[in-house]
Design a protein around this motif. Structure first.
Motif, PDB file in Angstrom:
ATOM      1  N   TYR A  23       0.847  -1.185   0.000  1.00  0.00           N
ATOM      2  CA  TYR A  23       0.000   0.000   0.000  1.00  0.00           C
ATOM      3  C   TYR A  23       0.882   1.234   0.000  1.00  0.00           C
ATOM      4  O   TYR A  23       1.811   1.342   0.796  1.00  0.00           O
ATOM      5  CB  TYR A  23      -0.929   0.052   1.217  1.00  0.00           C
ATOM      6  CG  TYR A  23      -1.672   1.361   1.306  1.00  0.00           C
ATOM      7  CD1 TYR A  23      -2.771   1.603   0.489  1.00  0.00           C
ATOM      8  CD2 TYR A  23      -1.257   2.364   2.162  1.00  0.00           C
ATOM      9  CE1 TYR A  23      -3.441   2.813   0.537  1.00  0.00           C
ATOM     10  CE2 TYR A  23      -1.936   3.581   2.214  1.00  0.00           C
ATOM     11  CZ  TYR A  23      -3.027   3.802   1.396  1.00  0.00           C
ATOM     12  OH  TYR A  23      -3.685   4.993   1.430  1.00  0.00           O
ATOM     13  N   THR A  24       0.599   2.133  -0.911  1.00  0.00           N
ATOM     14  CA  THR A  24       1.292   3.411  -0.947  1.00  0.00           C
ATOM     15  C   THR A  24       0.240   4.489  -1.100  1.00  0.00           C
ATOM     16  O   THR A  24      -0.578   4.434  -2.020  1.00  0.00           O
ATOM     17  CB  THR A  24       2.282   3.473  -2.125  1.00  0.00           C
ATOM     18  OG1 THR A  24       3.199   2.382  -2.024  1.00  0.00           O
ATOM     19  CG2 THR A  24       3.065   4.765  -2.128  1.00  0.00           C
ATOM     20  N   GLU A  25       0.243   5.459  -0.214  1.00  0.00           N
ATOM     21  CA  GLU A  25      -0.720   6.550  -0.278  1.00  0.00           C
ATOM     22  C   GLU A  25      -0.478   7.358  -1.553  1.00  0.00           C
ATOM     23  O   GLU A  25       0.668   7.646  -1.911  1.00  0.00           O
ATOM     24  CB  GLU A  25      -0.564   7.456   0.945  1.00  0.00           C
ATOM     25  CG  GLU A  25      -1.602   8.546   1.028  1.00  0.00           C
ATOM     26  CD  GLU A  25      -1.482   9.350   2.314  1.00  0.00           C
ATOM     27  OE1 GLU A  25      -1.818  10.542   2.270  1.00  0.00           O
ATOM     28  OE2 GLU A  25      -1.055   8.787   3.331  1.00  0.00           O
ATOM     29  N   GLU A  26      -1.556   7.707  -2.255  1.00  0.00           N
ATOM     30  CA  GLU A  26      -1.413   8.476  -3.484  1.00  0.00           C
ATOM     31  C   GLU A  26      -0.843   9.849  -3.191  1.00  0.00           C
ATOM     32  O   GLU A  26      -1.233  10.517  -2.238  1.00  0.00           O
ATOM     33  CB  GLU A  26      -2.755   8.615  -4.191  1.00  0.00           C
ATOM     34  CG  GLU A  26      -3.183   7.342  -4.869  1.00  0.00           C
ATOM     35  CD  GLU A  26      -4.442   7.503  -5.705  1.00  0.00           C
ATOM     36  OE1 GLU A  26      -4.998   8.628  -5.779  1.00  0.00           O
ATOM     37  OE2 GLU A  26      -4.875   6.499  -6.278  1.00  0.00           O
ATOM     38  N   THR A  27       0.111  10.235  -4.026  1.00  0.00           N
ATOM     39  CA  THR A  27       0.736  11.545  -3.893  1.00  0.00           C
ATOM     40  C   THR A  27       0.605  12.294  -5.215  1.00  0.00           C
ATOM     41  O   THR A  27       0.259  11.725  -6.241  1.00  0.00           O
ATOM     42  CB  THR A  27       2.236  11.414  -3.532  1.00  0.00           C
ATOM     43  OG1 THR A  27       2.881  10.682  -4.566  1.00  0.00           O
ATOM     44  CG2 THR A  27       2.429  10.714  -2.211  1.00  0.00           C
ATOM     45  N   THR A  28       0.920  13.561  -5.174  1.00  0.00           N
ATOM     46  CA  THR A  28       0.918  14.385  -6.369  1.00  0.00           C
ATOM     47  C   THR A  28       2.355  14.605  -6.792  1.00  0.00           C
ATOM     48  O   THR A  28       3.209  14.923  -5.969  1.00  0.00           O
ATOM     49  CB  THR A  28       0.246  15.750  -6.079  1.00  0.00           C
ATOM     50  OG1 THR A  28      -1.083  15.511  -5.617  1.00  0.00           O
ATOM     51  CG2 THR A  28       0.207  16.608  -7.319  1.00  0.00           C
ATOM     52  N   GLN A  40       8.777   4.350  -3.937  1.00  0.00           N
ATOM     53  CA  GLN A  40       7.522   4.003  -3.270  1.00  0.00           C
ATOM     54  C   GLN A  40       6.497   5.123  -3.443  1.00  0.00           C
ATOM     55  O   GLN A  40       6.092   5.794  -2.506  1.00  0.00           O
ATOM     56  CB  GLN A  40       7.769   3.684  -1.796  1.00  0.00           C
ATOM     57  CG  GLN A  40       8.637   2.461  -1.628  1.00  0.00           C
ATOM     58  CD  GLN A  40       8.698   1.960  -0.205  1.00  0.00           C
ATOM     59  OE1 GLN A  40       8.207   2.597   0.722  1.00  0.00           O
ATOM     60  NE2 GLN A  40       9.291   0.802  -0.033  1.00  0.00           N
ATOM     61  N   ALA A  75       2.850   6.439  -5.525  1.00  0.00           N
ATOM     62  CA  ALA A  75       1.602   6.141  -6.239  1.00  0.00           C
ATOM     63  C   ALA A  75       1.021   7.464  -6.710  1.00  0.00           C
ATOM     64  O   ALA A  75       0.765   8.358  -5.895  1.00  0.00           O
ATOM     65  CB  ALA A  75       0.617   5.414  -5.332  1.00  0.00           C
TER      66      ALA A  75
END
Length: 191
Positions: free
Chosen positions: A20-25, A39, A41
């Motif tokens: 699981y990787t938190e979505e980033t911008t 790492q 997303a």
């Protein structure tokens, strides 16, 4: 099992992505020379027309990201999945891809020049007019792709699988095709 049947069941190493990787911008001004991203997303980003040298993307998942008209030189993509991304007109020179999947992407007119491709899956993509000049492909599979008028001039395609692809008018001049598998693909007008 015959030798040809074994070749068809060759399994690619899948990208080793974190569970699981938190979505980033990811913003264009972050993608600069010598930048490294691990790492990661990213969903629905726009990196189009970005130019950078010596990038690293490791353990990254891109979904619906715009890479159109990007110019990357000596980039490394290791353990990366690109889903429904737009790479139309991208020019990636001397890129190294290892354990990478491109699923449902648009690669119309993309250029992967002098690329080193290892454990690469390109599936359900439109790569018409793409250039893979002098690419070295190891353990690479193209599945259900449109590659009309693409060029693999001087590429090493030894053992590459083209499964159910449209290869109409593809240029294979100077390519190493030893052990390449074209079963189920349209080869009309191939050079």
């Amino acid at each position: 099992m015959s030798r040809s049947q074994r070749k068809l069941t060759t399994v690619l190493d899948q990208p080793q992505l974190p569970p699981y990787t938190e979505e980033t911008t990811l913003l264009r001004d972050q993608v600069v020379d010598h930048a490294a991203f691990e790492q990661l997303a990213v969903a629905r980003g726009d990196l189009s027309e970005t130019t950078a040298d010596d990038l690293l993307f490791q353990q990254a998942h891109f979904k619906h990201v715009q890479f159109g008209q990007t110019h990357f030189s000596s980039a490394q993509l290791i353990d990366v999945r690109l889903e429904a991304c737009d790479l139309a007109g991208a020019a990636w020179e001397k890129v190294h891809m290892q354990r990478v999947e491109l699923i449902g992407c648009r690669l119309v007119g993309a250029k992967l020049l002098d690329a080193d491709l290892d454990n690469l899956l390109i599936k359900d993509n439109n790569a018409d007019l793409a250039l893979f000049w002098s690419a070295s492909c190891r353990t690479t599979r193209f599945e259900r792709c449109s590659l009309r008028e693409a060029s693999f001039e001087n590429a090493n395609l030894a053992g590459v699988v083209f499964r159910n692809c449209d290869l109409a008018n593809v240029d294979l001049r100077g390519a190493n095709l030893r052990g390449a598998d074209f079963r189920g693909s349209n080869l009309q007008g191939i050079q």
